[in-house]
Design a protein around this motif. Structure first.
Motif, PDB file in Angstrom:
ATOM      1  N   LEU A 109       4.233   5.937  -5.235  1.00 20.81           N
ATOM      2  CA  LEU A 109       4.284   6.020  -6.693  1.00 20.81           C
ATOM      3  C   LEU A 109       3.176   6.937  -7.218  1.00 20.81           C
ATOM      4  O   LEU A 109       3.416   7.797  -8.072  1.00 20.81           O
ATOM      5  CB  LEU A 109       4.151   4.620  -7.290  1.00 20.81           C
ATOM      6  CG  LEU A 109       4.492   4.503  -8.766  1.00 20.81           C
ATOM      7  CD1 LEU A 109       4.978   3.090  -9.073  1.00 20.81           C
ATOM      8  CD2 LEU A 109       3.327   4.841  -9.655  1.00 20.81           C
ATOM      9  N   LEU A 110       1.965   6.764  -6.686  1.00 25.96           N
ATOM     10  CA  LEU A 110       0.852   7.599  -7.131  1.00 25.96           C
ATOM     11  C   LEU A 110       1.037   9.053  -6.699  1.00 25.96           C
ATOM     12  O   LEU A 110       0.719   9.973  -7.466  1.00 25.96           O
ATOM     13  CB  LEU A 110      -0.469   7.038  -6.614  1.00 25.96           C
ATOM     14  CG  LEU A 110      -0.885   5.709  -7.238  1.00 25.96           C
ATOM     15  CD1 LEU A 110      -2.111   5.142  -6.525  1.00 25.96           C
ATOM     16  CD2 LEU A 110      -1.137   5.839  -8.727  1.00 25.96           C
ATOM     17  N   TYR A 122      -6.938   8.839  -6.725  1.00 25.28           N
ATOM     18  CA  TYR A 122      -5.987   9.313  -7.727  1.00 25.28           C
ATOM     19  C   TYR A 122      -6.546   9.046  -9.117  1.00 25.28           C
ATOM     20  O   TYR A 122      -7.409   8.187  -9.300  1.00 25.28           O
ATOM     21  CB  TYR A 122      -4.656   8.550  -7.619  1.00 25.28           C
ATOM     22  CG  TYR A 122      -3.958   8.711  -6.303  1.00 25.28           C
ATOM     23  CD1 TYR A 122      -3.020   9.722  -6.113  1.00 25.28           C
ATOM     24  CD2 TYR A 122      -4.218   7.841  -5.248  1.00 25.28           C
ATOM     25  CE1 TYR A 122      -2.358   9.863  -4.896  1.00 25.28           C
ATOM     26  CE2 TYR A 122      -3.562   7.984  -4.031  1.00 25.28           C
ATOM     27  CZ  TYR A 122      -2.636   8.992  -3.870  1.00 25.28           C
ATOM     28  OH  TYR A 122      -1.987   9.121  -2.665  1.00 25.28           O
ATOM     29  N   LYS A 123      -5.990   9.751 -10.102  1.00 31.03           N
ATOM     30  CA  LYS A 123      -6.242   9.456 -11.513  1.00 31.03           C
ATOM     31  C   LYS A 123      -4.880   9.225 -12.139  1.00 31.03           C
ATOM     32  O   LYS A 123      -3.991  10.085 -12.066  1.00 31.03           O
ATOM     33  CB  LYS A 123      -6.958  10.628 -12.194  1.00 31.03           C
ATOM     34  CG  LYS A 123      -7.339  10.350 -13.618  1.00 31.03           C
ATOM     35  CD  LYS A 123      -8.816  10.114 -13.717  1.00 31.03           C
ATOM     36  CE  LYS A 123      -9.250   9.962 -15.167  1.00 31.03           C
ATOM     37  NZ  LYS A 123     -10.655  10.222 -15.315  1.00 31.03           N
ATOM     38  N   PHE A 124      -4.710   8.027 -12.727  1.00 30.66           N
ATOM     39  CA  PHE A 124      -3.420   7.645 -13.295  1.00 30.66           C
ATOM     40  C   PHE A 124      -3.660   6.971 -14.630  1.00 30.66           C
ATOM     41  O   PHE A 124      -4.302   5.921 -14.696  1.00 30.66           O
ATOM     42  CB  PHE A 124      -2.691   6.710 -12.330  1.00 30.66           C
ATOM     43  CG  PHE A 124      -1.305   6.315 -12.753  1.00 30.66           C
ATOM     44  CD1 PHE A 124      -0.301   7.261 -12.874  1.00 30.66           C
ATOM     45  CD2 PHE A 124      -1.009   4.993 -13.013  1.00 30.66           C
ATOM     46  CE1 PHE A 124       0.985   6.900 -13.248  1.00 30.66           C
ATOM     47  CE2 PHE A 124       0.265   4.610 -13.395  1.00 30.66           C
ATOM     48  CZ  PHE A 124       1.275   5.566 -13.513  1.00 30.66           C
ATOM     49  N   ARG A 125      -3.199   7.601 -15.696  1.00 32.60           N
ATOM     50  CA  ARG A 125      -3.334   7.050 -17.048  1.00 32.60           C
ATOM     51  C   ARG A 125      -4.804   6.699 -17.367  1.00 32.60           C
ATOM     52  O   ARG A 125      -5.108   5.608 -17.817  1.00 32.60           O
ATOM     53  CB  ARG A 125      -2.426   5.865 -17.245  1.00 32.60           C
ATOM     54  CG  ARG A 125      -0.974   6.173 -16.881  1.00 32.60           C
ATOM     55  CD  ARG A 125      -0.002   5.345 -17.656  1.00 32.60           C
ATOM     56  NE  ARG A 125       1.346   5.411 -17.143  1.00 32.60           N
ATOM     57  CZ  ARG A 125       2.161   6.467 -17.173  1.00 32.60           C
ATOM     58  NH1 ARG A 125       1.739   7.609 -17.662  1.00 32.60           N
ATOM     59  NH2 ARG A 125       3.387   6.417 -16.683  1.00 32.60           N
ATOM     60  N   ASP A 126      -5.691   7.624 -17.038  1.00 31.85           N
ATOM     61  CA  ASP A 126      -7.135   7.519 -17.300  1.00 31.85           C
ATOM     62  C   ASP A 126      -7.857   6.500 -16.417  1.00 31.85           C
ATOM     63  O   ASP A 126      -9.020   6.193 -16.654  1.00 31.85           O
ATOM     64  CB  ASP A 126      -7.419   7.217 -18.774  1.00 31.85           C
ATOM     65  CG  ASP A 126      -6.954   8.347 -19.681  1.00 31.85           C
ATOM     66  OD1 ASP A 126      -7.086   9.519 -19.279  1.00 31.85           O
ATOM     67  OD2 ASP A 126      -6.462   8.052 -20.783  1.00 31.85           O
ATOM     68  N   LYS A 144      -2.423  12.155 -10.755  1.00 32.30           N
ATOM     69  CA  LYS A 144      -3.183  13.326 -10.321  1.00 32.30           C
ATOM     70  C   LYS A 144      -3.844  12.975  -8.998  1.00 32.30           C
ATOM     71  O   LYS A 144      -4.581  11.988  -8.899  1.00 32.30           O
ATOM     72  CB  LYS A 144      -4.244  13.692 -11.362  1.00 32.30           C
ATOM     73  CG  LYS A 144      -5.078  14.890 -10.962  1.00 32.30           C
ATOM     74  CD  LYS A 144      -6.093  15.254 -12.019  1.00 32.30           C
ATOM     75  CE  LYS A 144      -6.892  16.461 -11.565  1.00 32.30           C
ATOM     76  NZ  LYS A 144      -7.922  16.809 -12.539  1.00 32.30           N
ATOM     77  N   ASP A 145      -3.589  13.776  -7.986  1.00 33.80           N
ATOM     78  CA  ASP A 145      -4.136  13.548  -6.655  1.00 33.80           C
ATOM     79  C   ASP A 145      -5.559  14.105  -6.603  1.00 33.80           C
ATOM     80  O   ASP A 145      -5.761  15.306  -6.748  1.00 33.80           O
ATOM     81  CB  ASP A 145      -3.255  14.226  -5.616  1.00 33.80           C
ATOM     82  CG  ASP A 145      -3.633  13.901  -4.185  1.00 33.80           C
ATOM     83  OD1 ASP A 145      -4.787  13.509  -3.935  1.00 33.80           O
ATOM     84  OD2 ASP A 145      -2.763  14.051  -3.302  1.00 33.80           O
ATOM     85  N   HIS A 188       0.841  -1.204   0.000  1.00 29.58           N
ATOM     86  CA  HIS A 188       0.000   0.000   0.000  1.00 29.58           C
ATOM     87  C   HIS A 188       0.876   1.254   0.000  1.00 29.58           C
ATOM     88  O   HIS A 188       0.676   2.169  -0.799  1.00 29.58           O
ATOM     89  CB  HIS A 188      -0.921  -0.008   1.222  1.00 29.58           C
ATOM     90  CG  HIS A 188      -1.650   1.281   1.442  1.00 29.58           C
ATOM     91  ND1 HIS A 188      -1.085   2.331   2.153  1.00 29.58           N
ATOM     92  CD2 HIS A 188      -2.865   1.707   1.056  1.00 29.58           C
ATOM     93  CE1 HIS A 188      -1.934   3.341   2.189  1.00 29.58           C
ATOM     94  NE2 HIS A 188      -3.023   2.988   1.528  1.00 29.58           N
ATOM     95  N   ASP A 189       1.853   1.284   0.889  1.00 34.32           N
ATOM     96  CA  ASP A 189       2.719   2.454   1.003  1.00 34.32           C
ATOM     97  C   ASP A 189       3.554   2.657  -0.264  1.00 34.32           C
ATOM     98  O   ASP A 189       3.766   3.788  -0.704  1.00 34.32           O
ATOM     99  CB  ASP A 189       3.624   2.338   2.234  1.00 34.32           C
ATOM    100  CG  ASP A 189       2.826   2.397   3.538  1.00 34.32           C
ATOM    101  OD1 ASP A 189       1.621   2.751   3.516  1.00 34.32           O
ATOM    102  OD2 ASP A 189       3.421   2.077   4.587  1.00 34.32           O
ATOM    103  N   ARG A 190       4.018   1.570  -0.871  1.00 30.58           N
ATOM    104  CA  ARG A 190       4.789   1.646  -2.113  1.00 30.58           C
ATOM    105  C   ARG A 190       3.930   2.224  -3.244  1.00 30.58           C
ATOM    106  O   ARG A 190       4.353   3.129  -3.972  1.00 30.58           O
ATOM    107  CB  ARG A 190       5.304   0.253  -2.501  1.00 30.58           C
ATOM    108  CG  ARG A 190       6.070   0.224  -3.827  1.00 30.58           C
ATOM    109  CD  ARG A 190       6.435  -1.191  -4.255  1.00 30.58           C
ATOM    110  NE  ARG A 190       5.312  -2.098  -4.351  1.00 30.58           N
ATOM    111  CZ  ARG A 190       4.413  -2.111  -5.342  1.00 30.58           C
ATOM    112  NH1 ARG A 190       4.509  -1.252  -6.332  1.00 30.58           N
ATOM    113  NH2 ARG A 190       3.425  -2.983  -5.354  1.00 30.58           N
ATOM    114  N   VAL A 191       2.698   1.718  -3.371  1.00 28.38           N
ATOM    115  CA  VAL A 191       1.793   2.206  -4.416  1.00 28.38           C
ATOM    116  C   VAL A 191       1.421   3.663  -4.150  1.00 28.38           C
ATOM    117  O   VAL A 191       1.384   4.486  -5.069  1.00 28.38           O
ATOM    118  CB  VAL A 191       0.543   1.309  -4.525  1.00 28.38           C
ATOM    119  CG1 VAL A 191      -0.501   1.920  -5.452  1.00 28.38           C
ATOM    120  CG2 VAL A 191       0.928  -0.087  -4.994  1.00 28.38           C
ATOM    121  N   LYS A 192       1.180   4.001  -2.892  1.00 25.84           N
ATOM    122  CA  LYS A 192       0.826   5.383  -2.547  1.00 25.84           C
ATOM    123  C   LYS A 192       1.950   6.343  -2.934  1.00 25.84           C
ATOM    124  O   LYS A 192       1.696   7.398  -3.518  1.00 25.84           O
ATOM    125  CB  LYS A 192       0.502   5.525  -1.062  1.00 25.84           C
ATOM    126  CG  LYS A 192       0.066   6.942  -0.696  1.00 25.84           C
ATOM    127  CD  LYS A 192      -0.448   7.053   0.695  1.00 25.84           C
ATOM    128  CE  LYS A 192      -0.926   8.426   1.097  1.00 25.84           C
ATOM    129  NZ  LYS A 192      -0.747   9.554   0.230  1.00 25.84           N
TER     130      LYS A 192
END
Length: 179
Positions: free
Chosen positions: A26-27, A114-118, A32-33, A20-24
């Motif tokens: 990266l995002l 978040y919004k990431f690559r649509d 886009k937050d 979770h922390d790794r993905v957070k």
């Protein structure tokens, strides 16, 4: 009051706190937050669908959402929702309770969107699901489902998270329902 009909193409992933922390991170760096979106929900479960009364606490919004599939049955859901005044959240839940719905789950989720690559990604934590993510794309019709699923799978691969299968979701939900 607003209402919308659309199709939600959705996948889920469960993981531990470290993932979770790794993905957070990266995002936080690349996506886009869309902000914190903590939610308190009443979920009314049916064999073939679910109805949710949701108070999006962080955004001071509320809605009723009907998903015309149940988790684990498919990755697409026709979703019909309408908003209402958040101060009426408990009143709305009481209305459904008084209508006799018996399979009710109460859920509080810590969320960050978040919004990431649509792809919209909600990083979440709840007592039932633990750390998890929901990856989704909303489309106006089912004809766009295959393209949306491919985009979600591509993003999941880039984030190095394993999407749950429908069988895994069904098994998990069945175990959670028994609790």
């Amino acid at each position: 009051m607003t209402q919308s009909n659309q199709y939600e193409i959705e996948f889920r992933a469960r993981f531990d706190k470290a993932a979770h922390d790794r993905v957070k991170k990266l995002l936080d760096d690349k996506a886009k937050d869309l902000g914190v979106d903590d939610r308190d929900s009443f979920i009314y479960v049916f064999p073939d669908k679910s109805l949710k009364v949701v108070h999006a606490i962080s955004q001071n919004k509320a809605k009723v959402a009907l998903k015309l599939n149940r988790l684990g049955q498919a990755n697409e859901f026709e979703e019909i929702e309408t908003s209402f005044d958040p101060k009426d959240f408990n009143k709305m839940a009481t209305i459904f309770e008084k209508m006799g719905f018996t399979d009710v789950q109460r859920s509080f989720q810590k969320r960050h969107n978040y919004k990431f690559r649509d792809v919209e990604i909600a990083l979440k934590h709840s007592d039932t699901w633990g750390y998890h993510a929901e990856l989704e794309i909303m489309v106006p019709d089912r004809a766009q489902q295959e393209k949306a699923e491919a985009q979600i799978r591509k993003v999941a691969k880039e984030l190095d998270i394993m999407l749950m299968t429908n069988d895994e979701i069904t098994k998990f939900c069945d175990q959670a329902d028994k609790k």
